[in-house]
Write a protein that holds these residues in place. Structure first.
Motif, PDB file in Angstrom:
ATOM      1  N   VAL A 170       0.841  -1.226  -0.034  1.00 40.82           N
ATOM      2  CA  VAL A 170       0.032   0.098   0.029  1.00 40.82           C
ATOM      3  C   VAL A 170       0.879   1.186  -0.027  1.00 40.82           C
ATOM      4  N   GLY A 171       0.894   1.821  -1.077  1.00 39.69           N
ATOM      5  CA  GLY A 171       1.985   3.068  -1.266  1.00 39.69           C
ATOM      6  C   GLY A 171       1.372   4.103  -0.509  1.00 39.69           C
ATOM      7  N   ARG A 172       0.237   4.663  -0.647  1.00 37.53           N
ATOM      8  CA  ARG A 172      -0.296   5.583   0.164  1.00 37.53           C
ATOM      9  C   ARG A 172      -1.939   5.518   0.673  1.00 37.53           C
ATOM     10  N   ILE A 173      -2.123   6.094   1.981  1.00 40.51           N
ATOM     11  CA  ILE A 173      -3.212   6.017   2.493  1.00 40.51           C
ATOM     12  C   ILE A 173      -3.632   7.441   3.060  1.00 40.51           C
ATOM     13  N   ILE A 174      -4.982   7.748   2.465  1.00 41.65           N
ATOM     14  CA  ILE A 174      -5.226   9.420   2.742  1.00 41.65           C
ATOM     15  C   ILE A 174      -6.435   9.299   3.340  1.00 41.65           C
ATOM     16  N   ALA A 175      -6.720   9.679   4.632  1.00 40.51           N
ATOM     17  CA  ALA A 175      -8.294   9.581   5.307  1.00 40.51           C
ATOM     18  C   ALA A 175      -8.577  11.026   5.840  1.00 40.51           C
ATOM     19  N   ALA A 176      -9.701  11.350   5.512  1.00 40.76           N
ATOM     20  CA  ALA A 176     -10.357  12.742   5.741  1.00 40.76           C
ATOM     21  C   ALA A 176     -11.528  12.266   6.842  1.00 40.76           C
ATOM     22  N   VAL A 177     -11.478  12.952   8.058  1.00 40.87           N
ATOM     23  CA  VAL A 177     -12.397  12.634   9.183  1.00 40.87           C
ATOM     24  C   VAL A 177     -12.947  13.572   9.595  1.00 40.87           C
ATOM     25  N   ASP A 178     -14.149  13.522   9.993  1.00 33.39           N
ATOM     26  CA  ASP A 178     -14.919  14.526  10.608  1.00 33.39           C
ATOM     27  C   ASP A 178     -15.371  14.094  11.835  1.00 33.39           C
ATOM     28  N   GLY A 179     -14.680  14.039  13.195  1.00 34.96           N
ATOM     29  CA  GLY A 179     -14.965  13.728  14.411  1.00 34.96           C
ATOM     30  C   GLY A 179     -15.415  14.399  15.260  1.00 34.96           C
ATOM     31  N   GLY A 180     -15.891  15.782  15.052  1.00 33.28           N
ATOM     32  CA  GLY A 180     -16.261  17.093  15.890  1.00 33.28           C
ATOM     33  C   GLY A 180     -14.972  17.743  16.208  1.00 33.28           C
ATOM     34  N   ASP A 181     -15.414  18.853  17.222  1.00 33.93           N
ATOM     35  CA  ASP A 181     -14.172  19.556  17.777  1.00 33.93           C
ATOM     36  C   ASP A 181     -13.298  18.724  18.453  1.00 33.93           C
ATOM     37  N   GLN A 182     -11.952  18.477  18.081  1.00 32.65           N
ATOM     38  CA  GLN A 182     -11.264  17.554  18.902  1.00 32.65           C
ATOM     39  C   GLN A 182     -10.331  18.278  19.731  1.00 32.65           C
ATOM     40  N   VAL A 183     -10.219  17.439  21.035  1.00 32.70           N
ATOM     41  CA  VAL A 183      -9.617  17.951  22.144  1.00 32.70           C
ATOM     42  C   VAL A 183      -8.238  18.132  21.850  1.00 32.70           C
ATOM     43  N   ASN A 184      -7.361  17.018  21.314  1.00 33.46           N
ATOM     44  CA  ASN A 184      -6.018  17.045  20.978  1.00 33.46           C
ATOM     45  C   ASN A 184      -5.860  16.704  19.290  1.00 33.46           C
ATOM     46  N   PRO A 185      -5.742  17.619  18.529  1.00 36.13           N
ATOM     47  CA  PRO A 185      -5.715  16.893  17.141  1.00 36.13           C
ATOM     48  C   PRO A 185      -4.797  15.949  16.822  1.00 36.13           C
ATOM     49  N   ASP A 186      -3.498  16.060  17.395  1.00 32.86           N
ATOM     50  CA  ASP A 186      -2.219  15.110  17.230  1.00 32.86           C
ATOM     51  C   ASP A 186      -2.619  13.784  17.344  1.00 32.86           C
ATOM     52  N   ILE A 187      -3.298  13.477  18.628  1.00 32.96           N
ATOM     53  CA  ILE A 187      -3.604  12.382  19.244  1.00 32.96           C
ATOM     54  C   ILE A 187      -4.977  11.847  18.370  1.00 32.96           C
ATOM     55  N   ALA A 188      -5.878  12.586  17.934  1.00 33.61           N
ATOM     56  CA  ALA A 188      -6.821  12.177  16.945  1.00 33.61           C
ATOM     57  C   ALA A 188      -6.222  11.360  15.846  1.00 33.61           C
ATOM     58  N   ARG A 189      -5.308  12.175  15.380  1.00 31.36           N
ATOM     59  CA  ARG A 189      -4.481  11.623  13.920  1.00 31.36           C
ATOM     60  C   ARG A 189      -4.020  10.264  14.383  1.00 31.36           C
ATOM     61  N   GLN A 190      -3.353  10.221  15.701  1.00 30.47           N
ATOM     62  CA  GLN A 190      -2.867   8.854  16.172  1.00 30.47           C
ATOM     63  C   GLN A 190      -3.765   7.670  15.854  1.00 30.47           C
ATOM     64  N   GLN A 191      -4.949   8.161  16.592  1.00 28.92           N
ATOM     65  CA  GLN A 191      -5.964   7.133  16.702  1.00 28.92           C
ATOM     66  C   GLN A 191      -6.442   6.679  15.284  1.00 28.92           C
TER      67      GLN A 191
END
Length: 758
Positions: free
Chosen positions: A647-668
């Protein structure tokens, strides 16, 4: 001690506007149950311990004289960052200096019950018909049984408001205490970076007034922070657990050391109803350091002065088990799923419109899909340490259900729940595996038998054999396309066991794994087809569930049934788009008129990934899904090189509301994507004669760094309440990869793992 802002159980009732008198009047046949619950005590107080200099403010917060903020977290940290997210919510409302914030695991208490997950897990036709009354009944059950549960992405949605209130209440009390010293209105005071000020020259540290503040009362109306600048919420703050994990001081279950402690390894026989028949103890005694074999009807453990000696002694003891009934095999699993379609216990669980006249004498497009059981394969095998006396026990373990784990240990030892102290530790990965509680029970029984503290660690082989994988499933999908490529009718028939039903029977009702699997075999439930409820506005569609008993106990996993539900749905949608001759994103968006958030994710991921329309040879595929307030789309670029998936690339777009910690949200999200890719590539094993045929992870075709290229996660800006993103990535990746492979091979991949096992 200061008064809590609102009692937990009372607050939940008030939030839903439930009138108990009206509920009792309309309860009908169930009034006896509701009346019996109504006489139970409704109020609970924190059962926290305070060290010297610490002051307890409420169930979620302690502060010491030096200004150290200790946030109490009832959720199990498994790498998802919850021991940072919940403290960040509280610290933001409090106005704390992030450098002064620490974390402490919560004791078992009704105050920390996760009624949101309980509602998802225990909802039935009766509770859905009862509406708010049914939800209230489940909430009361969860609270009074102290159902502290971690899973299904419910931690932030469940506790977000509670932590805001806890932080706001402490801020108000501290401002009141400071204002009393300064003889100014407390409303003129605020806290920023741990410093209380009146907006002028007067300043105090939080620790200077902490004891005075705790003696005051919170006002009836609790004000939240209005300042929009210099807020902790929404920042990429560093995780609180990272430093200790880097320097090695972080204690996992296998790190616990107690005086006079010994070590144990265990064998539990093949999968199913297995009884211990014989064991060669004389051979075990030849191992230096060996102390004793501890036997029960179902397992045998070797105890030694070190774990290697214990495990070696078990190898030499060569336990023999007698298996009742047919042994689990891959062929048997497949046959059981297919036979379920012919059974009489199938049930239509979702329905809209009328499919019968639409499908009658019409040209229908149909496909069949299958998903193998997916192993958890957490980095840390199951582990627990126990110390048992005549009338009490202590257990150190990582568990997603500490209240149920404590009750199971107490039941096994024949002592009261309150006599068991459970220290809930962080898990070295879990993916839902630590919802089961058997390792703590085993450790306690071994410790009782040998009369010394014992650390029980499962071997990797035992971890694989006794895993409770995600559910295997078969699906028969059918649809009718109308003019302009519109889906006029959609029917999904799914044969699968219900992992969540089995897990509940094991952890709450103490059923053995084979008993839970057998008893759930004829139960049709929405929990087994989660993710099959369409996000698309189709006029006629239905989902039928056919319960199955493949003989393999199954359990909690990221996304649970959505792992197969999203694969079936999004793979079939892509097939229909190809049949209709419509570009896949446009095909989906034309059905999302009432779902702009998911449509936005699709257009975003297409723009970010340079979507070429799914043309032949592009190697691009996509999938979309929504769950529990989270909307997401994923695009991948995949290929098969030398018979191996990359799998050469993975791109995700996620709407999970107003995230508390965006970096942790991306990690999740990233974590879920990689877990889902493991399911797609090979996190499953063939079974034969009641045993997995592989147990070495290097032979399971799991994704490696060389197999995965760039991973990009875009968080769509949203003002909706924050959701947790731990589960959204896992169900999406497999259908996206399958759809991508179609563009380069011209073949549809309708089975997980996607490539045949080598």
């Amino acid at each position: 001690m200061g008064r809590a802002p609102l009692k937990h159980a009372q607050r939940k009732d008030q939030a839903r506007g439930i009138n108990r008198r009206a509920l009792l009047a309309g309860a009908g046949a169930s009034a006896g149950l509701v009346l019996a619950w109504a006489i139970w005590p409704r109020n609970y107080r924190p059962n926290l311990n305070a060290a010297a200099g610490e002051t307890i403010f409420n169930a979620f917060l302690k502060i010491d004289r030096a200004g150290q903020i200790v946030v109490i977290v009832p959720q199990t940290e498994m790498g998802q960052g919850i021991t940072t997210l919940l403290p960040q919510i509280l610290a933001d409302e409090l106005g704390a200096d992030w450098r002064t914030v620490g974390v402490q695991s919560a004791p078992v208490s009704p105050l920390y019950a996760n009624d949101l997950l309980a509602r998802q897990w225990l909802a039935s036709d009766w509770t859905r018909l009862a509406g708010e009354a049914g939800e209230w009944a489940i909430d009361q059950y969860a609270t009074r049984r102290a159902l502290m549960l971690t899973g299904a992405g419910t931690s932030v949605p469940m506790f977000h408001q509670s932590y805001r209130e806890a932080g706001a209440a402490a801020r108000v009390l501290l401002c009141q205490a400071a204002a009393a010293r300064w003889d100014v209105p407390w409303e003129s005071c605020d806290i920023q970076n741990g410093i209380i000020s009146d907006g002028g020259q007067k300043r105090l540290k939080i620790g200077d007034v902490v004891e005075d503040a705790a003696a005051l009362d919170v006002p009836e109306i609790l004000p939240f922070r209005q300042r929009q600048t210099d807020r902790l919420a929404g920042q990429d703050l560093p995780r609180l657990d990272t430093p200790s994990k880097i320097d090695g001081s972080h204690n996992f279950a296998a790190d616990i050391r107690l005086p006079d402690m010994v070590f144990a390894s265990i064998r539990q026989g093949p999968i199913g109803d297995a009884l211990l028949k014989s064991v060669n103890e004389d051979a075990a005694r030849s191992v230096t350091g060996f102390l004793k074999l501890v036997r029960t009807d179902r397992w045998v453990a070797a105890v030694a002065t070190n774990w290697w000696a214990a495990n070696k002694a078990l190898d030499l003891a060569d336990p023999v088990f007698e298996l009742m009934g047919n042994p689990v095999s891959s062929e048997g699993i497949e046959a059981a799923l297919e036979q379920a379609f012919a059974g009489s216990s199938g049930q239509r669980l979702y329905s809209r419109g009328d499919l019968a006249p639409l499908f009658d004498n019409a040209t229908i497009m149909a496909s069949e899909f299958s998903v193998d059981p997916g192993l958890h394969l957490a980095l840390e095998p199951m582990c627990a340490t126990a110390r048992v006396t005549d009338d009490a026990a202590e257990v150190w373990t990582a568990t997603q259900a500490p209240g149920l784990a404590r009750a199971a240990v107490a039941d096994a030892l024949g002592i009261a729940d309150g006599s068991v102290t459970l220290y809930s530790l962080h898990a070295g990965g879990s993916f839902g595996r630590r919802m089961d509680v058997d390792v703590g029970v085993q450790a306690a029984l071994i410790a009782k038998d040998i009369g010394r503290p014992v650390q029980l660690l499962w071997s990797r082989l035992e971890d694989v054999i006794q895993d409770r994988p995600s559910a295997p499933a078969h699906a028969r999908m059918a649809a009718k396309l109308g003019r302009n490529g519109v889906i006029e009718g959609w029917l999904a028939k799914v044969a699968a066991p219900c992992a969540m039903t089995q897990t509940w029977d094991r952890v709450a009702h103490r059923k053995l794994p084979f008993e839970a699997a057998r008893d759930a075999a004829g139960i049709s439930t929405r929990l087994a087809v989660s993710g099959m409820e369409l996000p698309y506005a189709l006029p006629n569609w239905a989902v039928d569930h056919f319960p199955a008993d493949p003989g393999l106990p199954v359990g909690f996993a990221p996304g649970n049934a959505r792992l197969h539900g999203a694969f079936f749905t999004e793979s079939f949608v892509d097939e229909l788009a190809h049949q209709a001759g419509i570009e896949p994103i446009s095909f989906r968006i034309q059905m999302l008129g009432g779902n702009p958030r998911l449509a936005h994710c699709l257009t975003t991921v297409g723009a970010m990934g340079g979507w070429q329309g799914g043309i032949e040879g592009s190697g691009q595929g996509l999938a979309a899904h929504q769950m529990d307030g989270v909307y997401a789309a994923v695009m991948v670029e995949a290929a098969i090189n030398g018979g191996k998936l990359s799998v050469g690339r993975i791109i995700a777009a996620v709407d999970g509301g107003d995230q508390v910690n965006p970096d942790i949200a991306r990690q999740q999200v990233e974590s879920g994507l990689i877990y889902g890719l493991a399911i797609a590539m090979g996190a499953s094993v063939p079974y034969a004669r009641g045993m997995p045929r592989r147990a070495i992870m290097g032979r399971m075709d799991l994704p490696r760094l060389a197999d995965i290229g760039e991973v990009s996660v875009e968080l769509v800006r949203s003002s909706a309440p924050p959701a947790e993103l731990t589960d959204i990535g896992a169900p999406l990746i497999a259908p996206a990869v399958a759809n991508a492979l179609f563009t380069v091979t011209g073949q549809r991949f309708r089975k997980l793992p996607l490539l045949p096992r080598t």
